[in-house]
Design a protein around this motif. Structure first.
Motif, mmCIF file in Angstrom:
data_model
loop_
_atom_site.group_PDB
_atom_site.id
_atom_site.type_symbol
_atom_site.label_atom_id
_atom_site.label_comp_id
_atom_site.label_asym_id
_atom_site.label_seq_id
_atom_site.Cartn_x
_atom_site.Cartn_y
_atom_site.Cartn_z
ATOM 1 N N GLU A 316 0.825 -1.214 0.000
ATOM 2 C CA GLU A 316 0.000 0.000 0.000
ATOM 3 C C GLU A 316 0.861 1.269 0.000
ATOM 4 O O GLU A 316 0.682 2.165 0.820
ATOM 5 C CB GLU A 316 -0.952 -0.003 1.192
ATOM 6 C CG GLU A 316 -2.044 -1.057 1.083
ATOM 7 C CD GLU A 316 -3.275 -0.688 1.888
ATOM 8 O OE1 GLU A 316 -3.119 -0.324 3.056
ATOM 9 O OE2 GLU A 316 -4.383 -0.763 1.323
ATOM 10 N N ASN A 317 1.809 1.296 -0.922
ATOM 11 C CA ASN A 317 2.689 2.458 -1.121
ATOM 12 C C ASN A 317 3.633 2.713 0.051
ATOM 13 O O ASN A 317 4.247 3.785 0.130
ATOM 14 C CB ASN A 317 1.873 3.727 -1.410
ATOM 15 C CG ASN A 317 1.045 3.602 -2.671
ATOM 16 O OD1 ASN A 317 1.525 3.089 -3.678
ATOM 17 N ND2 ASN A 317 -0.200 4.044 -2.624
ATOM 18 N N HIS A 318 3.749 1.772 0.949
ATOM 19 C CA HIS A 318 4.706 1.883 2.045
ATOM 20 C C HIS A 318 5.839 0.891 1.800
ATOM 21 O O HIS A 318 5.583 -0.273 1.463
ATOM 22 C CB HIS A 318 4.064 1.554 3.396
ATOM 23 C CG HIS A 318 2.986 2.497 3.804
ATOM 24 N ND1 HIS A 318 3.234 3.774 4.278
ATOM 25 C CD2 HIS A 318 1.633 2.359 3.818
ATOM 26 C CE1 HIS A 318 2.098 4.370 4.569
ATOM 27 N NE2 HIS A 318 1.106 3.532 4.290
ATOM 28 N N GLU A 319 7.071 1.333 1.991
ATOM 29 C CA GLU A 319 8.178 0.380 1.999
ATOM 30 C C GLU A 319 8.336 -0.116 3.430
ATOM 31 O O GLU A 319 8.553 0.669 4.355
ATOM 32 C CB GLU A 319 9.483 1.006 1.523
ATOM 33 C CG GLU A 319 10.609 -0.020 1.465
ATOM 34 C CD GLU A 319 11.924 0.537 0.925
ATOM 35 O OE1 GLU A 319 12.225 0.299 -0.258
ATOM 36 O OE2 GLU A 319 12.630 1.190 1.716
ATOM 37 N N ILE A 320 8.219 -1.409 3.600
ATOM 38 C CA ILE A 320 8.261 -2.036 4.916
ATOM 39 C C ILE A 320 9.493 -2.921 4.987
ATOM 40 O O ILE A 320 9.754 -3.706 4.068
ATOM 41 C CB ILE A 320 6.987 -2.864 5.162
ATOM 42 C CG1 ILE A 320 5.751 -1.949 5.163
ATOM 43 C CG2 ILE A 320 7.079 -3.647 6.465
ATOM 44 C CD1 ILE A 320 4.438 -2.701 5.217
ATOM 45 N N ASP A 321 10.237 -2.807 6.070
ATOM 46 C CA ASP A 321 11.423 -3.637 6.254
ATOM 47 C C ASP A 321 11.144 -4.649 7.355
ATOM 48 O O ASP A 321 10.900 -4.290 8.508
ATOM 49 C CB ASP A 321 12.635 -2.776 6.624
ATOM 50 C CG ASP A 321 13.943 -3.558 6.502
ATOM 51 O OD1 ASP A 321 13.889 -4.802 6.343
ATOM 52 O OD2 ASP A 321 15.018 -2.930 6.558
ATOM 53 N N LEU A 322 11.182 -5.932 6.995
ATOM 54 C CA LEU A 322 10.886 -7.005 7.930
ATOM 55 C C LEU A 322 12.114 -7.482 8.689
ATOM 56 O O LEU A 322 12.026 -8.422 9.486
ATOM 57 C CB LEU A 322 10.265 -8.189 7.179
ATOM 58 C CG LEU A 322 8.944 -7.902 6.460
ATOM 59 C CD1 LEU A 322 8.542 -9.085 5.589
ATOM 60 C CD2 LEU A 322 7.841 -7.579 7.450
ATOM 61 N N ALA A 323 13.253 -6.852 8.448
ATOM 62 C CA ALA A 323 14.484 -7.292 9.092
ATOM 63 C C ALA A 323 14.407 -7.090 10.606
ATOM 64 O O ALA A 323 13.895 -6.069 11.078
ATOM 65 C CB ALA A 323 15.681 -6.528 8.528
ATOM 66 N N PRO A 324 14.906 -8.048 11.384
ATOM 67 C CA PRO A 324 14.971 -7.863 12.838
ATOM 68 C C PRO A 324 15.982 -6.772 13.183
ATOM 69 O O PRO A 324 16.872 -6.476 12.383
ATOM 70 C CB PRO A 324 15.443 -9.233 13.347
ATOM 71 C CG PRO A 324 15.257 -10.183 12.188
ATOM 72 C CD PRO A 324 15.390 -9.363 10.950
ATOM 73 N N PRO A 325 15.839 -6.192 14.410
ATOM 74 C CA PRO A 325 14.785 -6.468 15.398
ATOM 75 C C PRO A 325 13.554 -5.620 15.149
ATOM 76 O O PRO A 325 13.656 -4.504 14.650
ATOM 77 C CB PRO A 325 15.457 -6.092 16.713
ATOM 78 C CG PRO A 325 16.380 -4.961 16.323
ATOM 79 C CD PRO A 325 16.885 -5.304 14.946
ATOM 80 N N TRP A 326 12.385 -6.153 15.510
ATOM 81 C CA TRP A 326 11.150 -5.395 15.449
ATOM 82 C C TRP A 326 10.941 -4.682 16.792
ATOM 83 O O TRP A 326 11.278 -5.236 17.848
ATOM 84 C CB TRP A 326 9.959 -6.306 15.196
ATOM 85 C CG TRP A 326 9.994 -7.041 13.887
ATOM 86 C CD1 TRP A 326 11.011 -7.068 12.964
ATOM 87 C CD2 TRP A 326 8.969 -7.885 13.362
ATOM 88 N NE1 TRP A 326 10.681 -7.872 11.903
ATOM 89 C CE2 TRP A 326 9.429 -8.392 12.120
ATOM 90 C CE3 TRP A 326 7.712 -8.265 13.823
ATOM 91 C CZ2 TRP A 326 8.660 -9.250 11.343
ATOM 92 C CZ3 TRP A 326 6.945 -9.125 13.046
ATOM 93 C CH2 TRP A 326 7.414 -9.603 11.813
ATOM 94 N N PRO A 327 10.398 -3.480 16.776
ATOM 95 C CA PRO A 327 10.124 -2.779 18.040
ATOM 96 C C PRO A 327 9.177 -3.584 18.924
ATOM 97 O O PRO A 327 8.301 -4.297 18.441
ATOM 98 C CB PRO A 327 9.477 -1.472 17.592
ATOM 99 C CG PRO A 327 9.888 -1.299 16.167
ATOM 100 C CD PRO A 327 10.023 -2.678 15.607
ATOM 101 N N ARG A 328 9.375 -3.468 20.237
ATOM 102 C CA ARG A 328 8.500 -4.089 21.227
ATOM 103 C C ARG A 328 7.774 -2.982 21.982
ATOM 104 O O ARG A 328 8.421 -2.075 22.520
ATOM 105 C CB ARG A 328 9.304 -4.906 22.233
ATOM 106 C CG ARG A 328 9.633 -6.337 21.799
ATOM 107 C CD ARG A 328 10.852 -6.426 20.927
ATOM 108 N NE ARG A 328 11.352 -7.799 20.860
ATOM 109 C CZ ARG A 328 11.840 -8.354 19.772
ATOM 110 N NH1 ARG A 328 11.903 -7.666 18.635
ATOM 111 N NH2 ARG A 328 12.295 -9.593 19.795
#
Length: 511
Positions: A316-328
């Protein structure tokens, strides 16, 4: 009858089929003698060409006719198979008048053809098949929707003109036939499942299968589908989760187990819900929700790398990075930041209702505190988590299978993962105390009205299993369909399910 639904054009195709049979030609032969895909044939020719080997590359190809251009004594066609597309060249001097007449008289776009001959390069440089013999493999009685070809960077790309979503979902076979981008989605889906399996297998998890028909449903908050076994005179439920059966396996000594399969929930249909969906669940002895959190982000990043070549996706027009770490984000803090409500100071449902009303948030009446907190998550947290994030520490009363936090019995060790503005996964430190679990089931029965999807039935056999001792464990579930929405950049879950559930079409005479 089928023939009654045929248009005049389709009746013409039916007449061709009948004429073929009248001449002793079978439009649906039992055998095909395919030796290569189009891609394999082209590569074999290019390899021989590069080596200076003039030995003919003889092949038999099979696929669907995508283009057919008769030109008197010669004809050109394009055939498509799983390897791609290849040009076919027909010449009357080699095939004879009878075969060329057969091609002209009986073949239409969409038919499946088998063609034998040798590969060559045309004057324009296109590697093609010089056809020495051919036969019909399957006569298409209905024409496929027209498609447009576009040359991009020297490559022919096909764009479907079948665009109506309702038609595409109801006739997915046509959608797939005319739209290679749709076929690509489901190849990505297959590759994603393989990548997840590989990751789990490499970490010593054992893949298992548990019952789809269950005497008691459980493991999630959802309404089940009910069916009936005639011989046993027993109502059964299509499973809503694998959880309670997979935990039984932990009791039995299988310390790391997972299952990928179908769950069924009798709930609403939306852009992110389908009544039948694919789920991955795993259970990991001697782990807790924090270890599962670390494992989750690494597993999803691994799958993205394997399937897409990168942890970065566009959704949806967002570049998303799935690389760790993810915020908690601790749930209490997340809700406080989003709404100004501190759920730590609203220990009762009445307190929370008052706090929500003060913020003009219109709390739903006659519900539980946990459900109100869940509504705040749905409205104020979930849509805003575009980049991946974990939210952790949830109310006990909406998490009947999760272990309470030490020193805080009203909160459990649970997290949810959010990406692209939607919930992707859910995980707990699993409750393994049979007495506490029994009490939770009893509380759930009292807290919710009969028929409420949050009501969790008592499962005596599961409690019996826990009584034999289940090791401490972390458990996890992820919707494969939602993960596929992210990987393919599709906002509607129906785009990533081959045959999504749709309302029945009501015919005029039934209204």
């Amino acid at each position: 009858m089928l023939e009654d639904s045929f248009s005049e054009l389709e009746k013409g195709r039916l007449e061709k089929l009948e004429a073929m049979r009248a001449e002793g030609l079978e439009p649906f032969p039992t055998r095909s003698e395919q030796t290569h895909t189009s891609l394999e044939a082209i590569k074999a020719f290019e390899k021989a060409e590069a080596a200076g080997d003039e030995t003919p590359v003889d092949v038999t190809l099979a696929g669907r006719l995508r283009a057919l251009r008769p030109m008197g004594k010669i004809a050109f066609a394009h055939m498509e198979d799983r390897g791609g597309r290849v040009q076919l060249f027909f010449r009357v001097n080699d095939l004879g008048e009878e075969k060329m007449t057969e091609l002209d008289s009986f073949y239409d776009l969409g038919d499946f053809i088998q063609a034998s001959g040798h590969m060559f390069r045309t004057r324009r440089g296109e590697v093609s098949l010089y056809v020495e013999d051919f036969k019909m493999l399957s006569k298409a009685l209905r024409p496929l929707p027209a498609a447009k070809d576009e040359v991009v960077d020297g490559e022919i790309r096909r764009h479907a003109t079948l665009t109506d979503p309702e038609t595409r979902y109801r006739q997915r076979y046509v959608d797939l036939a005319v739209n290679p981008d749709v076929r690509k989605i489901f190849k990505i889906r297959s590759a994603t499942i393989r990548a997840l399996q590989t990751y789990l297998d490499d970490h010593d998890f054992v893949e298992v299968e548990t019952p789809i028909l269950q005497p008691i449903y459980g493991g999630a908050a959802a309404q089940p589908f009910i069916t009936h076994h005639n011989q046993l005179h027993q109502d059964l439920y299509l499973r809503i989760s694998f959880e309670l059966y997979l935990k039984r396996l932990l009791v039995g000594g299988l310390e790391r187990v997972y299952e990928i399969g179908r769950d069924f929930r009798n709930e609403g249909v939306s852009f992110k819900h389908n009544p039948e969906f694919t789920q991955l669940e795993f259970y990991w002895a001697y782990a807790d929700y924090l270890e599962v959190m670390d494992f989750t982000e690494k597993m999803i990043a691994y799958a993205a790398e394997q399937v897409l070549g990168s942890t970065k996706i566009t959704f949806e027009n967002h570049e998303i990075d799935l690389a760790p770490p993810w915020p908690r984000i601790e749930l209490r803090q997340g809700i406080l930041d989003a709404t100004g409500i501190d759920i730590g100071f609203t220990p009762t449902v009445e307190d929370l209702e008052a706090a929500m009303a003060a913020k003009n948030l219109n709390p739903k009446p006659n519900t539980t505190r946990g459900k109100l907190i869940e509504s705040l998550i749905d409205e104020f947290l979930e849509p805003n988590f575009i980049q991946p994030a974990f939210v952790y520490n949830y109310p006990r009363d909406i998490s009947p299978l999760a272990k309470s936090m030490p020193g805080d019995p009203s909160t459990v060790e649970r997290f949810e993962g959010f990406v692209g503005g939607m919930e992707l996964c859910n995980a707990f430190t699993e409750l393994n105390d049979p007495l506490d679990q029994e009490q939770r089931f009893l509380e759930m029965g009292r807290a919710y009205e009969k028929g409420d999807e949050e009501q969790h039935p008592m499962d005596d056999d599961f409690l019996n299993a826990l009584s034999y001792g289940m090791p401490p464990a972390g458990g996890f579930g992820i919707g494969i369909d939602r993960l596929m929405m992210l990987f393919s950049g599709k906002r509607n879950i129906r785009e990533v399910i081959l045959f999504p559930h749709l309302r029945s079409i009501i015919k005029d005479d039934e209204e």
